[in-house]
Design a protein around this motif. Structure first.
Motif, short mmCIF file in Angstrom:
data_model
loop_
_atom_site.label_atom_id
_atom_site.label_comp_id
_atom_site.label_asym_id
_atom_site.label_seq_id
_atom_site.Cartn_x
_atom_site.Cartn_y
_atom_site.Cartn_z
N GLY A 388 85.51 -20.58 -42.57
CA GLY A 388 84.24 -20.45 -41.86
C GLY A 388 83.11 -21.01 -42.69
N THR A 405 80.33 -18.97 -41.89
CA THR A 405 80.44 -18.51 -40.51
C THR A 405 81.63 -17.56 -40.41
OG1 THR A 405 81.73 -20.46 -39.88
CG2 THR A 405 79.33 -20.58 -39.59
N ALA A 406 82.09 -17.28 -39.19
CA ALA A 406 83.11 -16.24 -39.00
C ALA A 406 84.53 -16.76 -39.04
CB ALA A 406 82.87 -15.52 -37.67
N ASN A 425 83.50 -21.11 -33.81
CA ASN A 425 84.49 -20.49 -34.68
C ASN A 425 85.83 -20.41 -33.97
OD1 ASN A 425 82.69 -19.13 -37.01
ND2 ASN A 425 81.62 -18.89 -35.07
N GLY A 428 88.99 -19.20 -35.56
CA GLY A 428 88.83 -18.01 -36.38
C GLY A 428 89.61 -16.80 -35.92
N ASP A 431 89.31 -12.21 -33.15
CA ASP A 431 88.18 -11.38 -33.57
C ASP A 431 86.90 -12.20 -33.73
OD1 ASP A 431 89.75 -9.11 -33.65
OD2 ASP A 431 90.20 -9.31 -35.80
N ASN A 432 87.06 -13.53 -33.82
CA ASN A 432 85.89 -14.37 -34.12
C ASN A 432 85.75 -15.59 -33.22
OD1 ASN A 432 84.89 -12.93 -36.49
ND2 ASN A 432 86.78 -13.60 -37.48
N LYS A 435 82.58 -16.42 -30.85
CA LYS A 435 81.25 -16.47 -31.45
C LYS A 435 80.78 -17.91 -31.68
CE LYS A 435 81.71 -12.13 -34.07
NZ LYS A 435 83.04 -11.74 -33.58
N HIS A 437 77.71 -19.60 -34.09
CA HIS A 437 76.66 -19.34 -35.07
C HIS A 437 75.54 -20.35 -34.87
CE1 HIS A 437 79.49 -16.63 -36.90
NE2 HIS A 437 78.64 -16.33 -37.87
N ILE A 449 73.55 -14.95 -33.90
CA ILE A 449 74.97 -15.09 -33.54
C ILE A 449 75.14 -14.81 -32.06
CG2 ILE A 449 77.32 -14.26 -33.93
CD1 ILE A 449 76.44 -13.46 -36.76
N THR A 451 77.68 -14.07 -29.12
CA THR A 451 79.02 -13.51 -28.94
C THR A 451 79.30 -13.28 -27.46
OG1 THR A 451 78.84 -12.34 -31.07
CG2 THR A 451 80.58 -11.63 -29.57
N PRO A 462 71.74 -11.79 -37.54
CA PRO A 462 72.85 -11.56 -38.48
C PRO A 462 72.48 -10.67 -39.67
CG PRO A 462 71.93 -13.73 -38.80
CD PRO A 462 71.25 -13.17 -37.59
#
Length: 545
Positions: A388, A405-406, A425, A428, A431-432, A435, A437, A449, A451, A462
Motif C-alpha cells: 500500500g 495506503t491500505a 487499493n 489489498g 478488508d481494503n 477503499k 485514498h 478515505i 469506503t 484519516p
C-alpha cells in the motif's frame, strides 16, 4: 488466473500423485490457463505481473500447499482465489499441467497474418455524411468508455449524465480504449484476445467502422497526435502493429520474436505499453521481456525505429508521460521486475533516470498522475501492486514522498479539477479493496478515505476518523447468495471535471463522486465487471493517454 508471486513462498507446483486429492477433474486445463492465467503469467508461463511458472522454477514445490494457493489466492497480491471456478481436483490438474509444461513454439508476427484479420464493417465516409455531428450526445468528447471484462464488451456512456448509450462486443477481456485526439469522433479498443475495433462515436449507437485481429493475446493502443496512425501491441505473437487510423489497414509490423534481454539472452518478448507523444512524430512501445523501449518515427518513409533504449528494467508494463513544461518529452516506464520507473527522454532518445519505487513494490501507474505542486514543481506518481504505497517523485527524478495506503493498487489518477490524487487499493484484500485514498496534491498526505461498504458508503478523515459524508449503498450478492464487498478501482475524471467515476468491479456498477470533495453523486448500474474507464474530454489534454 493470477498466481502472482506464487513461487516466492509456496507458489509453484510439483508432480502430483493420483492419490493426493479426491475426485476427478473434467476441466480443460490449457484453456483455463489461457483464459484466466496467461494475462499475468505469460503464454509460455514465463511470468510478468505474476510469477514465473516454468518447470525449472517450480519442480520441487509442495503440490498440496500450492493447490491451496490456487483455490484461496494470496492476500495483498494480484493472485485472487479461484475456489468459485475450480474445485480441489481442478487445482491438482492445474498443478500437474504446470509442472509438466513442455513449452510451446512462439509464432512470429507477420503482415500476411494481420492483413488476413482485417475487416471493414461500415463505410466511414457515408457515416460522416449521414451524421456530421454527434447524435446521442451534445459532443463526442462528452462520451466515456467502460470496458466490461467478463462480458467482452465496450460500453459507451454519456459522461455528463451517466446514461448508457450503447454496448458492443469487442473481444475477450477488452483491455484498453483510446480516441483519435485529432478527430475524436473515432475511437478504438483492443481486447486481450487480440481484436482491435474502430468506432464512430458521432453516429447513432456508436457504430463500428472496422476491426482487425492483430494477434491472440494483446494489450496496448496509441494514436499518433496527427490522427493518421494507430499502433497496437501484442503478447502473442510478440510485436507491434502500425495501422491506418481511418481504416485499420495494417501498414507495418514490428516482430519482437528475437531480441536481446537484460541478461544478454536472445528470445521472444511481449509488447506491453504503447505511447504516443506530442513532443515529436513518435510512437514508442515497450518490450516487456527484453527491457527495451523502441521509438518509431511515423513521419518518415516506412516508419523506421529511430530509438532503442535498453536496460530499463525487467518486466516492463505500463507507463505515462510528463505534463507541464515540455509536455510529453519524458516517458515514465514501469519495470515491475526491477521495481523502478525508467525515465525515457524522447528528445535525446535515451534513458535519463531510474526512479526506485521500493523492494517488491511492482509499480503499476495505469494512466499515472502528473500535477504541479507549489513546493516541488511538477510531480509524478505511481501506485504499487504489492504494497500500500503511492510513490511520488519530482522532475529531478528524486522520490519526494511515499504515501501509505491500505493495500496494493493498480491505478492513480487526477485532473486539474480535483485537489486529490485518487488511489485504489484493489489488490489489498476484501478488508481494503473497497477503499479509495484521496491524497492531497499539495501536502502529499492522505486527506480523506472513500469506503464503499455493503450497505453504506463513507468519506472519512484519516486522522480524526470524523465522518464527512455518507450514503446508502445497494447490497449486492453473488450467485451463491453471499453478500459481496465491492471491489473498486480506476478513478477517472468526467463531466467537465465535476465528477470522478470509480468502477465497482464485482458489483457491476460505476460510482460517481464529486471531484472536489469525494461526495457521492449516483450509480451507473447494470454493468458486467466494469474495469477500465476512459473519459474522452479528460484524455484530450493528457499526453500519451
Amino acid at each position: 488466473m493470477r498466481l502472482n508471486k506464487l513461487v516466492t513462498s509456496v507458489a509453484a507446483l510439483a508432480v502430483v500423485s493420483s492419490g493426493l486429492f479426491a475426485g476427478t477433474s473434467h476441466m480443460n486445463v490449457a484453456k483455463m490457463f489461457e483464459k484466466e492465467c496467461q494475462g499475468c503469467h505469460g503464454p509460455n508461463h514465463e511470468g510478468g505481473v505474476g510469477a514465473d511458472l516454468r518447470p525449472n522454477k517450480i519442480a520441487k514445490k509442495n503440490a498440496y500447499t500450492l493447490s491451496e494457493v490456487i483455490l484461496n489466492g494470496r492476500p495483498g497480491t494480484a493472485m485472487p482465489p479461484f475456489n468459485e471456478k475450480m474445485n480441489q481436483a481442478d487445482a491438482q490438474k492445474m498443478v500437474d499441467y504446470l509442472q509438466h509444461f513442455k513449452g510451446k513454439k512462439m509464432s512470429v508476427l507477420s503482415m500476411e497474418a494481420v492483413k488476413a484479420g482485417w475487416k471493414k464493417l461500415n463505410d466511414r465516409t457515408a457515416l460522416l455524411k449521414k451524421y456530421p455531428h454527434a447524435v446521442d450526445v451534445k459532443k463526442v468528447t462528452d462520451i466515456c468508455f467502460v470496458t466490461e471484462r467478463d462480458a467482452a464488451r465496450v460500453v459507451f456512456i454519456d459522461g455528463t449524465s451517466g446514461k448508457v448509450l450503447s454496448k458492443h462486443p469487442a473481444g475477450f477481456a477488452v483491455h484498453v480504449t483510446v480516441t483519435n485526439k485529432r478527430q475524436p469522433r473515432y475511437a478504438y479498443s483492443i481486447s486481450r484476445s487480440g481484436l482491435v475495433t474502430m468506432f464512430d462515436l458521432a453516429s447513432k449507437g456508436q457504430q463500428k467502422i472496422a476491426q482487425v485481429q492483430v494477434g491472440s493475446d494483446s494489450r496496448g493502443l496509441a494514436v499518433s497526435p496527427d490522427g493518421k496512425y494507430l499502433m497496437a501491441g501484442n503478447y502473442v505473437p510478440g510485436g507491434a502493429i502500425l495501422m491506418d487510423a481511418m481504416t485499420l489497414e495494417p501498414l507495418k509490423v514490428y516482430p519482437t520474436s528475437s531480441v536481446i534481454n537484460m541478461d544478454g539472452d536472445i528470445g521472444s518478448s511481449r509488447v506491453a505499453g504503447i505511447y504516443d507523444t506530442p513532443y515529436g512524430p513518435y510512437i514508442a512501445f515497450a518490450l516487456k521481456d527484453a527491457g527495451h523501449v523502441y521509438i518509431v518515427d511515423y513521419s518518415k518513409p516506412n516508419f523506421p525505429i529511430v530509438g532503442d533504449i535498453p536496460n530499463i528494467g525487467k518486466i516492463l508494463h505500463d507507463g505515462f508521460e510528463n505534463e507541464g513544461k515540455e509536455i510529453g518529452r519524458y516517458l515514465m516506464q514501469a519495470s515491475q521486475g526491477s521495481d523502478v520507473m525508467g525515465v525515457v527522454d524522447f528528445k535525446t532518445k535515451s534513458l535519463v533516470a531510474k526512479v526506485y519505487t521500493g523492494p517488491g513494490s511492482k509499480p503499476h501507474p495505469g494512466q499515472g498522475s502528473s500535477w504541479y505542486n507549489d513546493r516541488y514543481g511538477q510531480l509524478y506518481a505511481t501506485n504499487s501492486m504489492n504494497v500500500g504505497d503511492v510513490v511520488i517523485w519530482d522532475s529531478n527524478w528524486d522520490v519526494v514522498a511515499h504515501v501509505r495506503t491500505a493495500g496494493g493498487g493498480l491505478f492513480v489518477g487526477t485532473s486539474e479539477h480535483t485537489p486529490f490524487i485518487w488511489s485504489d487499493n484493489v489488490l489489498g484484500g476484501p478488508d481494503n479493496w473497497n477503499k479509495i485514498h484521496l491524497i492531497n496534491k499539495q501536502t502529499l498526505e492522505v486527506d480523506r478515505i472513500l469506503t464503499v461498504g455493503t450497505k453504506q458508503g463513507t468519506i472519512t478523515d484519516p486522522v480524526t476518523h470524523k465522518l464527512l459524508y455518507k450514503w446508502k449503498v445497494p447490497t449486492v450478492k453473488n450467485k451463491k447468495g453471499k453478500v459481496v464487498v465491492p471491489r473498486i478501482l480506476h478513478a477517472e475524471p468526467a463531466n467537465h471535471g465535476h465528477w470522478t467515476m470509480v468502477s465497482e468491479w464485482n458489483a457491476g456498477r460505476i460510482g460517481i463522486y464529486e471531484a472536489k470533495t469525494g461526495k457521492f453523486v449516483k450509480y451507473i448500474k447494470g454493468l458486467t465487471t466494469p474495469t477500465f474507464t476512459y473519459s474522452i474530454e479528460h484524455r484530450q489534454s493528457i499526453p500519451g493517454a
